[in-house]
Every structure is written in structure tokens, then in C-alpha cells.
Design an enzyme around this catalytic site. Structure first.
Site, short mmCIF file in Angstrom:
data_model
loop_
_atom_site.label_atom_id
_atom_site.label_comp_id
_atom_site.label_asym_id
_atom_site.label_seq_id
_atom_site.Cartn_x
_atom_site.Cartn_y
_atom_site.Cartn_z
N LYS A 67 0.81 -1.22 0.00
CA LYS A 67 0.00 0.00 0.00
C LYS A 67 0.84 1.28 0.00
O LYS A 67 0.51 2.25 -0.68
CB LYS A 67 -0.95 0.01 1.20
CG LYS A 67 -2.10 -1.01 1.09
CD LYS A 67 -3.06 -0.84 2.26
CE LYS A 67 -4.25 -1.77 2.14
NZ LYS A 67 -5.26 -1.52 3.20
N ASP A 103 -10.38 2.81 2.27
CA ASP A 103 -10.55 2.25 3.61
C ASP A 103 -11.37 3.17 4.52
O ASP A 103 -12.23 2.71 5.27
CB ASP A 103 -9.19 1.96 4.25
CG ASP A 103 -8.51 0.74 3.66
OD1 ASP A 103 -9.23 -0.16 3.16
OD2 ASP A 103 -7.27 0.67 3.69
#
Length: 277
Positions: A67, A103
Site C-alpha cells: 500500500k 478504507d
């Protein structure tokens, strides 16, 4: 119209349940395309990113450990990715590789579905100070919370987040938790404590006010000891599976051109593959 292809990449990747989610939506809506797992080792990830523009993929998801490398490697980031410092969704715009982070959106959408009044709160306590905590703090700030207390065993890491997110975010050690919970409208566990195979999360929810929301982004087990304790106290428990499902929505819309819904049937579909999601 040509088939559309998307992916999730990580290392390891066998455990990912994202193909179950996207595959369900592709089938439900009769979309010609695929969503597949790609195991990409860290050393190979920069070349993988560089080759995406000439690949068959319209974009995809990025999971651990890539990420932050994706954040560094894309041409441009959306606001959430900039604030969180990590990318979990990739797509193309005008020939540029764009990195987003869904997220925080997934967390907020899940809470809004299960605990609709959560945005009226003012004070939140966040356990943990890793990458997941950054996404949660961003979501809570966007929801309008004025006080966010980050609690971590290593207080230096909590202080880094307090500096990153600025006004209203404070850092605390674990021993301060009982006092911090006494006026908290929301408690979120972003740490691995309580997860299958990890040490238990041992805290008392007794100090929390009536009507508070308790969320655990862990989803293995689905009902953690923290959520069971919240339920026993009459608080509102929110498990982590919903966040996983909701965070998938924006990416699917980017790649396949329609916005899917998170439903009870989807949740059942993912859980039917085993609780270890």
C-alpha cells in the site's frame, strides 16, 4: 464491448476474499469481466506498477505489503490517499495511473449502515497507531469528530499520528484508557489485538457512556471479545466485515462502470466461504 479485467495484488495473496466480493457483483449484474488475485513480491512491485498501462487491466486493488509503495509509485493520489499515506485502489484517468484509498470510506459507510447516528458524536478513542489507524482517523475527522484520542503501547507512534492529523488529535499511553473512555461516543480497535492467533485485547468498557458505538476492524473472528463485551453492555457493536465489503464499492464502480450495493446476501456469500475472511 470487450471484457473488463481488474485484480487484487499482494504478497501473500491466497487469503484475500476480495475476489469473492467482486465476483459476486460481476455475476449478479451480468458484467463480462474478471477480478483475480495476483501474487506480486515486493521487489517486483515497481515493475508491476510501471507495466499496468500496457496490460489488460483497467485497475485493481493493492493490499499488504504494497500500500505504501503504491502511494509512492502512482502518478497522482486522491485526497484520502494523501492524508492516509497509502493506496489500496488503482485506476486510470487520462492516461495517468491514479491511486486512491477507500478504507476510510468503507469504515464510514459501514458505521452509517449499522449505527446511523454515529456522525453526531464528538469524542472518539482509536486503539493502535499503524496504517489502519490513519484511515480510521481520517474517516472520523471527516465525520466531524472534534476530539480523537489515539492510544498505543508505544506512545511515540501515537504522537506521530497526532502531528500528522493536527488539531483535535491527541496521543496517549494504554494506562490512560479508562479515563479516556468515560466520555467517548466511539471506540475503534485498529490493532491486531483480539484477532485470531494474536494476544487478546483486554480492556473494560464499563467507563463508556450509554449509546456509545464500539467498532473492531478485525474480522477474524467476526465477533471479537471486544464486540461481545460491547453487546453485553448494551452498546452498539460494529464488526470489521462490513468495512471490507463497503471499501470495495468505489473500486468496482471505477473499473466496471456501475455502483454495486452491499447487501445481506453479499455478506452471507462471503461468510459462506468460511469465517476466516
Amino acid at each position: 464491448m470487450a471484457d473488463i479485467h481488474a485484480f487484487v495484488c499482494g504478497h501473500p495473496i491466497a487469503h484475500s476474499r476480495s475476489p469473492l466480493i467482486h465476483g459476486y457483483w460481476l455475476h449478479k449484474h451480468g458484467i463480462a469481466g474478471s477480478y483475480e488475485k495476483l501474487d506480486v513480491a515486493p521487489l517486483d512491485f515497481p515493475a508491476f506498477l510501471a507495466g499496468l498501462s500496457s496490460s489488460v487491466y483497467a485497475g485493481g486493488n493493492v493490499t499488504l505489503p504494497h500500500k505504501e509503495a503504491a502511494f509512492q509509485g502512482v502518478d497522482q493520489c486522491d485526497e484520502a490517499a494523501e492524508m492516509i499515506g497509502a493506496v489500496n485502489t488503482l485506476w486510470f484517468e487520462g492516461g495517468k495511473l491514479i491511486g486512491g484509498n477507500t478504507d476510510a470510506y468503507g469504515f464510514s459507510a459501514n458505521l452509517s449502515a449499522i449505527a446511523p447516528g454515529w456522525t453526531s458524536g464528538e469524542t472518539a478513542v482509536v486503539l493502535g497507531a499503524g496504517g489502519a489507524a490513519r484511515a480510521i482517523i481520517h474517516a472520523i475527522q471527516k465525520a466531524g469528530y472534534r476530539k480523537i484520542r489515539v492510544v498505543n503501547r508505544t506512545i511515540e507512534r501515537a504522537e506521530e499520528l497526532a502531528q500528522r492529523f493536527g488539531t483535535g488529535v491527541s496521543a496517549h499511553g494504554w494506562d490512560a484508557l479508562p479515563a479516556l473512555l468515560s466520555d467517548a461516543h466511539l471506540l475503534v480497535n485498529t490493532s491486531a489485538l483480539g484477532m485470531t492467533g494474536k494476544p487478546p485485547l483486554e480492556i473494560s468498557l464499563d467507563p463508556m457512556p450509554e449509546g456509545a458505538v464500539v467498532s473492531d476492524i478485525v474480522y477474524a473472528p467476526l465477533k471479537t471479545d471486544l464486540l461481545a463485551a460491547a453487546e453485553a453492555r448494551g452498546l452498539t457493536p460494529v464488526d470489521g466485515l462490513g468495512m471490507l465489503l463497503h471499501q470495495a464499492v468505489p473500486g468496482f464502480e471505477r473499473w466496471f462502470g456501475m455502483r454495486p450495493e452491499v447487501t445481506g446476501a453479499l455478506r452471507t456469500h462471503v461468510l459462506s466461504d468460511g469465517e476466516q475472511v
